[in-house]
Design a protein around this motif. Structure first.
Motif, PDB file in Angstrom:
ATOM      1  N   ASP A   1       6.064  -2.100   9.228  1.00 31.06           N
ATOM      2  CA  ASP A   1       6.163  -2.644  10.570  1.00 31.06           C
ATOM      3  C   ASP A   1       7.401  -2.139  11.304  1.00 31.06           C
ATOM      4  N   LYS A   2       8.526  -2.097  10.618  1.00 25.40           N
ATOM      5  CA  LYS A   2       9.774  -1.681  11.256  1.00 25.40           C
ATOM      6  C   LYS A   2       9.711  -0.249  11.754  1.00 25.40           C
ATOM      7  N   PHE A   3       9.011   0.620  11.044  1.00 24.57           N
ATOM      8  CA  PHE A   3       8.928   2.031  11.439  1.00 24.57           C
ATOM      9  C   PHE A   3       7.688   2.335  12.291  1.00 24.57           C
ATOM     10  N   GLY A   4       6.993   1.299  12.730  1.00 22.16           N
ATOM     11  CA  GLY A   4       5.876   1.512  13.628  1.00 22.16           C
ATOM     12  C   GLY A   4       4.662   2.161  12.999  1.00 22.16           C
ATOM     13  N   LEU A   5       4.429   1.867  11.704  1.00 26.40           N
ATOM     14  CA  LEU A   5       3.305   2.467  10.992  1.00 26.40           C
ATOM     15  C   LEU A   5       2.132   1.500  10.824  1.00 26.40           C
TER      16      LEU A   5
ATOM     17  N   ARG B   1      -6.108   1.443   5.255  1.00 26.17           N
ATOM     18  CA  ARG B   1      -6.150   0.455   4.172  1.00 26.17           C
ATOM     19  C   ARG B   1      -7.486   0.425   3.429  1.00 26.17           C
ATOM     20  N   PRO B   2      -8.639   0.512   4.116  1.00 24.19           N
ATOM     21  CA  PRO B   2      -9.912   0.445   3.371  1.00 24.19           C
ATOM     22  C   PRO B   2     -10.203   1.682   2.525  1.00 24.19           C
ATOM     23  N   THR B   3      -9.437   2.751   2.717  1.00 25.82           N
ATOM     24  CA  THR B   3      -9.781   4.023   2.071  1.00 25.82           C
ATOM     25  C   THR B   3      -8.923   4.367   0.871  1.00 25.82           C
ATOM     26  N   LEU B   4      -7.801   3.678   0.701  1.00 28.77           N
ATOM     27  CA  LEU B   4      -6.860   4.047  -0.358  1.00 28.77           C
ATOM     28  C   LEU B   4      -6.373   2.817  -1.120  1.00 28.77           C
ATOM     29  N   PRO B   5      -6.096   2.959  -2.431  1.00 28.80           N
ATOM     30  CA  PRO B   5      -5.423   1.880  -3.167  1.00 28.80           C
ATOM     31  C   PRO B   5      -4.044   1.627  -2.560  1.00 28.80           C
ATOM     32  N   TRP B   6      -3.517   0.434  -2.773  1.00 24.96           N
ATOM     33  CA  TRP B   6      -2.263   0.031  -2.132  1.00 24.96           C
ATOM     34  C   TRP B   6      -1.123   1.012  -2.406  1.00 24.96           C
ATOM     35  N   ASN B   7      -0.889   1.347  -3.656  1.00 32.98           N
ATOM     36  CA  ASN B   7       0.237   2.232  -3.974  1.00 32.98           C
ATOM     37  C   ASN B   7       0.062   3.617  -3.366  1.00 32.98           C
ATOM     38  N   SER B   8      -1.164   4.124  -3.400  1.00 33.59           N
ATOM     39  CA  SER B   8      -1.437   5.434  -2.804  1.00 33.59           C
ATOM     40  C   SER B   8      -1.202   5.390  -1.301  1.00 33.59           C
ATOM     41  N   LEU B   9      -1.548   4.272  -0.682  1.00 33.76           N
ATOM     42  CA  LEU B   9      -1.350   4.125   0.754  1.00 33.76           C
ATOM     43  C   LEU B   9       0.137   4.048   1.098  1.00 33.76           C
ATOM     44  N   MET B  10       0.911   3.328   0.295  1.00 35.13           N
ATOM     45  CA  MET B  10       2.355   3.280   0.537  1.00 35.13           C
ATOM     46  C   MET B  10       2.982   4.659   0.347  1.00 35.13           C
ATOM     47  N   ASP B  11       2.506   5.407  -0.623  1.00 33.10           N
ATOM     48  CA  ASP B  11       2.996   6.772  -0.806  1.00 33.10           C
ATOM     49  C   ASP B  11       2.662   7.624   0.420  1.00 33.10           C
ATOM     50  N   ARG B  12       1.477   7.422   0.975  1.00 30.23           N
ATOM     51  CA  ARG B  12       1.070   8.134   2.190  1.00 30.23           C
ATOM     52  C   ARG B  12       1.979   7.765   3.365  1.00 30.23           C
ATOM     53  N   MET B  13       2.358   6.508   3.449  1.00 26.90           N
ATOM     54  CA  MET B  13       3.258   6.084   4.519  1.00 26.90           C
ATOM     55  C   MET B  13       4.641   6.714   4.362  1.00 26.90           C
TER      56      MET B  13
ATOM     57  N   MET C   1       5.180   9.609   3.012  1.00 25.98           N
ATOM     58  CA  MET C   1       4.970  11.003   3.413  1.00 25.98           C
ATOM     59  C   MET C   1       4.986  11.116   4.941  1.00 25.98           C
ATOM     60  N   GLU C   2       4.377  10.145   5.610  1.00 29.93           N
ATOM     61  CA  GLU C   2       4.352  10.139   7.070  1.00 29.93           C
ATOM     62  C   GLU C   2       5.767   9.989   7.633  1.00 29.93           C
ATOM     63  N   LEU C   3       6.544   9.104   7.042  1.00 35.18           N
ATOM     64  CA  LEU C   3       7.924   8.944   7.505  1.00 35.18           C
ATOM     65  C   LEU C   3       8.718  10.234   7.322  1.00 35.18           C
ATOM     66  N   HIS C   4       8.509  10.888   6.190  1.00 32.17           N
ATOM     67  CA  HIS C   4       9.208  12.150   5.928  1.00 32.17           C
ATOM     68  C   HIS C   4       8.809  13.205   6.955  1.00 32.17           C
ATOM     69  N   SER C   5       7.531  13.255   7.301  1.00 37.37           N
ATOM     70  CA  SER C   5       7.052  14.239   8.279  1.00 37.37           C
ATOM     71  C   SER C   5       7.613  13.967   9.672  1.00 37.37           C
ATOM     72  N   ARG C   6       7.980  12.705   9.935  1.00 38.04           N
ATOM     73  CA  ARG C   6       8.574  12.344  11.218  1.00 38.04           C
ATOM     74  C   ARG C   6      10.085  12.538  11.233  1.00 38.04           C
TER      75      ARG C   6
ATOM     76  N   LYS D   1      12.911  17.492  -1.925  1.00 40.62           N
ATOM     77  CA  LYS D   1      12.843  17.656  -0.475  1.00 40.62           C
ATOM     78  C   LYS D   1      13.368  16.421   0.265  1.00 40.62           C
ATOM     79  N   GLY D   2      13.782  15.415  -0.493  1.00 38.66           N
ATOM     80  CA  GLY D   2      14.302  14.208   0.124  1.00 38.66           C
ATOM     81  C   GLY D   2      13.236  13.225   0.533  1.00 38.66           C
ATOM     82  N   ARG D   3      12.037  13.371  -0.009  1.00 38.13           N
ATOM     83  CA  ARG D   3      10.914  12.482   0.321  1.00 38.13           C
ATOM     84  C   ARG D   3      10.765  11.418  -0.746  1.00 38.13           C
ATOM     85  N   LEU D   4      10.608  10.178  -0.315  1.00 41.17           N
ATOM     86  CA  LEU D   4      10.397   9.079  -1.252  1.00 41.17           C
ATOM     87  C   LEU D   4       8.947   9.061  -1.700  1.00 41.17           C
ATOM     88  N   ASN D   5       8.727   9.092  -3.007  1.00 44.76           N
ATOM     89  CA  ASN D   5       7.386   9.052  -3.586  1.00 44.76           C
ATOM     90  C   ASN D   5       7.182   7.708  -4.281  1.00 44.76           C
TER      91      ASN D   5
END
Length: 329
Positions: free
Chosen positions: A71-75, A83-95, A97-102, A173-177
């Motif tokens: 919520d804080k990062f506007g995601l 959410r309906p397409t990915l398990p919770w942990n995989s979705l958080m990892d995707r988020m 990755m999105e933060l890193h890309s931004r 690369k400094g990305r949180l996994n």
């Protein structure tokens, strides 16, 4: 940026007058509460045979740490869409990755986590229990980066002997996994209460085994969610389960209190948790010293379930779906 949606203890909706009247604490109780933490700091270390296991989100922290960051990062919109397409942990990892890309850094994520609400009474309770000699551990479906960042910020990281949670690490690369505690794609734990990535009951079995080998005889478990019932079901009759009233674990216990052998002492907010936790630990310590009546079983007040659920804080964003537990309760 939209404000993060998080159920802060100090901003709860007002209760009905009848419920409010029943929840008022007497002067003497307030006085006892104010002295309780100091009493623990002043006493000799004699609680070494007691292990206290905490959930993290909505137990130590007064919100869900994943939701807080999302919520804080506007995601929020992207998270809810995927959410309906990915398990919770995989979705958080995707988020992550999105933060890193931004262009968001790990340091910025850490700064965000440091703003998450952790009540001073929780900090005080943890420090007091640790100072008394208790073995403190965490069992959480968050991730180790989030948890350690928050604990260090509040000066209580060293209070915990062990953190059992999902891995969270920073790559070259400094990305949180973020990855699951258990590789559920290749191995299922078979539990019908817990999410696929972690069975808290199975982890609690491991904690009990290792702690017992170190001489721990009594256990206290503190939690709020469905999976915390699975951990609580591993407790014995002389252990203590501290469920958060009005949250999923409380609902499940109310449906079938016989699932839990341990004594049950409920709590609603940080101040009450401090009192209930330290009193429970103190009573267990006296039990070890031969006072068999130190702790009495407390019945679950199921007849108040509806009003308690109505009065409990609720997050506008409820992202974690209920686990399939109908066969258990």
């Amino acid at each position: 940026m939209a404000p993060a949606r998080c159920p802060l203890s100090d901003s709860r909706p007002s209760m009905s007058s009848a419920l409010l009247a029943s929840s008022l604490t007497s002067y003497s109780e307030k006085k006892d509460r104010s002295c309780l933490s100091q009493k623990f700091h002043d006493r000799p270390v004699r609680m070494a045979e007691i292990a206290v296991v905490f959930d993290f989100d909505k137990t130590i922290l007064d919100c869900d740490s994943d939701d807080w960051v999302v919520d804080k990062f506007g995601l929020s919109e992207a998270f809810d869409r995927l959410r309906p397409t990915l398990p919770w942990n995989s979705l958080m990892d995707r988020m992550m990755m999105e933060l890193h890309s931004r262009g968001k850094t790990v340091e910025e994520i850490a700064d965000c986590l440091k703003e998450a609400p952790l009540h001073p009474k929780i900090v005080s309770a943890i420090k007091s229990a640790h100072a008394s000699g208790c073995d403190l551990r965490i069992l959480s479906d968050s991730n180790v980066f989030f948890i350690e960042t928050i604990l260090r910020h509040h000066g209580i990281m060293d209070c915990f002997a062990e953190i059992n949670t999902n891995p969270g690490s920073v790559d070259a690369k400094g990305r949180l996994n973020v990855s699951p505690y258990q590789d559920f794609y290749h191995l299922s734990h078979g539990c019908k209460i817990c999410p696929a990535n972690m069975c808290k009951g199975a982890v609690m079995d491991k904690i009990r085994s290792s702690a017992s080998a170190e001489g721990k005889k009594r256990f206290v478990y503190v939690g709020d969610g469905n999976a915390d019932l699975c951990a609580g079901m591993k407790l014995e009759e002389e252990d203590v389960l501290l469920p958060r009233k009005g949250f999923p674990v409380w609902d499940l216990i109310c449906r079938n209190p016989t699932l839990v052998k341990a004594r049950i002492r409920e709590w609603t907010d940080a101040a009450e948790l401090e009192t209930v936790l330290l009193n429970s630990v103190d009573a267990l310590g006296r039990l070890e010293n031969g006072n068999a009546k130190a702790i009495r079983p407390i019945p679950v007040a199921c007849k108040f379930q509806t009003s308690l659920l109505d009065a409990a804080p609720k997050s506008p964003t409820v992202r974690r779906e209920p686990e399939p537990c109908s066969s258990v309760v």
